[in-house]
Structures are given as C-alpha cells and as structure tokens.
Design a protein around this motif. Structure first.
Motif, PDB file in Angstrom:
ATOM      1  N   ARG A  22      -5.816   2.033  14.951  1.00  0.00           N
ATOM      2  CA  ARG A  22      -4.973   2.617  13.905  1.00  0.00           C
ATOM      3  C   ARG A  22      -4.314   1.522  13.054  1.00  0.00           C
ATOM      4  O   ARG A  22      -4.145   1.673  11.852  1.00  0.00           O
ATOM      5  CB  ARG A  22      -3.913   3.526  14.526  1.00  0.00           C
ATOM      6  N   ILE A  23      -3.965   0.404  13.668  1.00  0.00           N
ATOM      7  CA  ILE A  23      -3.406  -0.728  12.924  1.00  0.00           C
ATOM      8  C   ILE A  23      -4.494  -1.345  12.037  1.00  0.00           C
ATOM      9  O   ILE A  23      -4.281  -1.576  10.844  1.00  0.00           O
ATOM     10  CB  ILE A  23      -2.831  -1.792  13.887  1.00  0.00           C
ATOM     11  N   SER A  24      -5.642  -1.605  12.617  1.00  0.00           N
ATOM     12  CA  SER A  24      -6.740  -2.235  11.876  1.00  0.00           C
ATOM     13  C   SER A  24      -7.179  -1.383  10.690  1.00  0.00           C
ATOM     14  O   SER A  24      -7.508  -1.923   9.622  1.00  0.00           O
ATOM     15  CB  SER A  24      -7.931  -2.488  12.801  1.00  0.00           C
ATOM     16  N   HIS A  28      -7.116  -2.972   6.981  1.00  0.00           N
ATOM     17  CA  HIS A  28      -8.347  -3.077   6.199  1.00  0.00           C
ATOM     18  C   HIS A  28      -8.226  -2.306   4.880  1.00  0.00           C
ATOM     19  O   HIS A  28      -8.561  -2.834   3.813  1.00  0.00           O
ATOM     20  CB  HIS A  28      -9.531  -2.552   7.020  1.00  0.00           C
ATOM     21  N   ALA A  29      -7.751  -1.079   4.952  1.00  0.00           N
ATOM     22  CA  ALA A  29      -7.661  -0.246   3.747  1.00  0.00           C
ATOM     23  C   ALA A  29      -6.700  -0.825   2.709  1.00  0.00           C
ATOM     24  O   ALA A  29      -6.935  -0.708   1.502  1.00  0.00           O
ATOM     25  CB  ALA A  29      -7.225   1.175   4.129  1.00  0.00           C
ATOM     26  N   ARG A  30      -5.622  -1.467   3.178  1.00  0.00           N
ATOM     27  CA  ARG A  30      -4.588  -1.960   2.243  1.00  0.00           C
ATOM     28  C   ARG A  30      -4.628  -3.479   2.092  1.00  0.00           C
ATOM     29  O   ARG A  30      -3.757  -4.063   1.458  1.00  0.00           O
ATOM     30  CB  ARG A  30      -3.218  -1.476   2.698  1.00  0.00           C
ATOM     31  N   LYS A  31      -5.631  -4.090   2.712  1.00  0.00           N
ATOM     32  CA  LYS A  31      -5.845  -5.533   2.621  1.00  0.00           C
ATOM     33  C   LYS A  31      -4.590  -6.331   2.983  1.00  0.00           C
ATOM     34  O   LYS A  31      -4.150  -7.210   2.246  1.00  0.00           O
ATOM     35  CB  LYS A  31      -6.354  -5.902   1.224  1.00  0.00           C
ATOM     36  N   ILE A  32      -4.046  -6.011   4.141  1.00  0.00           N
ATOM     37  CA  ILE A  32      -2.872  -6.708   4.668  1.00  0.00           C
ATOM     38  C   ILE A  32      -3.335  -7.514   5.875  1.00  0.00           C
ATOM     39  O   ILE A  32      -3.693  -6.949   6.903  1.00  0.00           O
ATOM     40  CB  ILE A  32      -1.762  -5.720   5.075  1.00  0.00           C
ATOM     41  N   PRO A  40       5.494   0.609   5.195  1.00  0.00           N
ATOM     42  CA  PRO A  40       6.182   1.307   6.291  1.00  0.00           C
ATOM     43  C   PRO A  40       5.237   1.987   7.282  1.00  0.00           C
ATOM     44  O   PRO A  40       5.544   2.063   8.468  1.00  0.00           O
ATOM     45  CB  PRO A  40       7.072   2.330   5.576  1.00  0.00           C
ATOM     46  N   ASP A  41       4.089   2.453   6.810  1.00  0.00           N
ATOM     47  CA  ASP A  41       3.122   3.085   7.720  1.00  0.00           C
ATOM     48  C   ASP A  41       2.548   2.049   8.681  1.00  0.00           C
ATOM     49  O   ASP A  41       2.454   2.283   9.883  1.00  0.00           O
ATOM     50  CB  ASP A  41       2.010   3.756   6.918  1.00  0.00           C
ATOM     51  N   LEU A  42       2.199   0.881   8.152  1.00  0.00           N
ATOM     52  CA  LEU A  42       1.671  -0.178   9.012  1.00  0.00           C
ATOM     53  C   LEU A  42       2.743  -0.668   9.975  1.00  0.00           C
ATOM     54  O   LEU A  42       2.461  -0.883  11.159  1.00  0.00           O
ATOM     55  CB  LEU A  42       1.138  -1.340   8.168  1.00  0.00           C
ATOM     56  N   LEU A  43       3.972  -0.820   9.497  1.00  0.00           N
ATOM     57  CA  LEU A  43       5.063  -1.236  10.367  1.00  0.00           C
ATOM     58  C   LEU A  43       5.229  -0.271  11.540  1.00  0.00           C
ATOM     59  O   LEU A  43       5.377  -0.687  12.693  1.00  0.00           O
ATOM     60  CB  LEU A  43       6.374  -1.324   9.589  1.00  0.00           C
TER      61      LEU A  43
END
Length: 128
Positions: A22-24, A28-32, A40-43
């Motif tokens: 779920r993190i990956s 990948h989608a947001r290039k972070i 905030p979603d990734l955090l």
C-alpha cells in the motif's frame, strides 16, 4: 520447533507485505521516493506500517519463547490469533482515519491485552 509461532509469524508477514504494498503503490503513483513528500495519504500508510513494526516483532518473539517454554497450544493459538486480529483491526482503522475509529481503538486495546497476557504468562513460566 515452535510450529505454532512459525505459522502465526508467517501470517503476520503476509499482513506486513500488504501494508508495504500500500505504501509502494502511493509512492509509485505520486513519484515520492523518500519520506512522505507532504502527502497525508502516504503519511498515514507509513504510520500504519510503522505501528505494525513497533509492536509485532516483540510480540512474536514472546510468543515463540512461550511456545518453547511449554505454554499449552490452545493458549498459543488464542494469543497468536488475537494478535493477528488486533493488527488487522488496527491497520484497517488507522488506514481509514487518523482519529478515533472502531478498528484503531479495538486493535490497540487487543494488542495491549495480548502483550500483557503474554508478559504475565512469560513471567509465570519463568518462575515455575
């Protein structure tokens, strides 16, 4: 050979892989590439995984030691199953909301209860 703990641990690893995926997916989608990039979603996804890593390893170690010390199998299955349920509840609850949620509250409460019961069982087995 602590076979009950082995199976319980394998199931926890599968849950951890879901949390990592779920993190990956968001990275990948947001290039972070590093950190949360202010997303905030990734955090939240990172915190769900981090909370898992903060609690599960010591719990599984204690479960293995209890099994090696001769705690009866029904107790091991109950404690291991309750821990897995607690971590699924917590992950689902925290994934949906940073505030109060049913899953987060009961996942936390059940995790703490399992840890307490395993610590008490460990203390008892060490003294008998």
């Amino acid at each position: 050979m602590p076979k009950i703990t082995l199976l319980i641990t394998a199931l926890h690893v599968l849950l951890m892989l879901v949390l990592l995926a779920r993190i990956s997916q968001v990275r990948h989608a947001r290039k972070i590439g590093l950190g949360d990039g202010g997303d905030p979603d990734l955090l939240r996804r990172i915190r769900v995984h981090a909370n898992f890593v903060e609690h599960v390893p010591i719990a599984l170690l204690l479960l293995a030691l209890l099994e090696l010390s001769g705690l009866p199998a029904p107790w091991l299955w109950g404690l291991g199953g309750a821990l897995l349920l607690a971590r699924v509840l917590h992950a689902a609850g925290l994934s949906r909301s940073g505030g109060y949620s049913f899953g987060r509250f009961w996942g936390t409460a059940l995790t703490w209860l399992v840890l307490l019961l395993m610590a008490l069982a460990g203390g008892w087995l060490a003294l008998v």
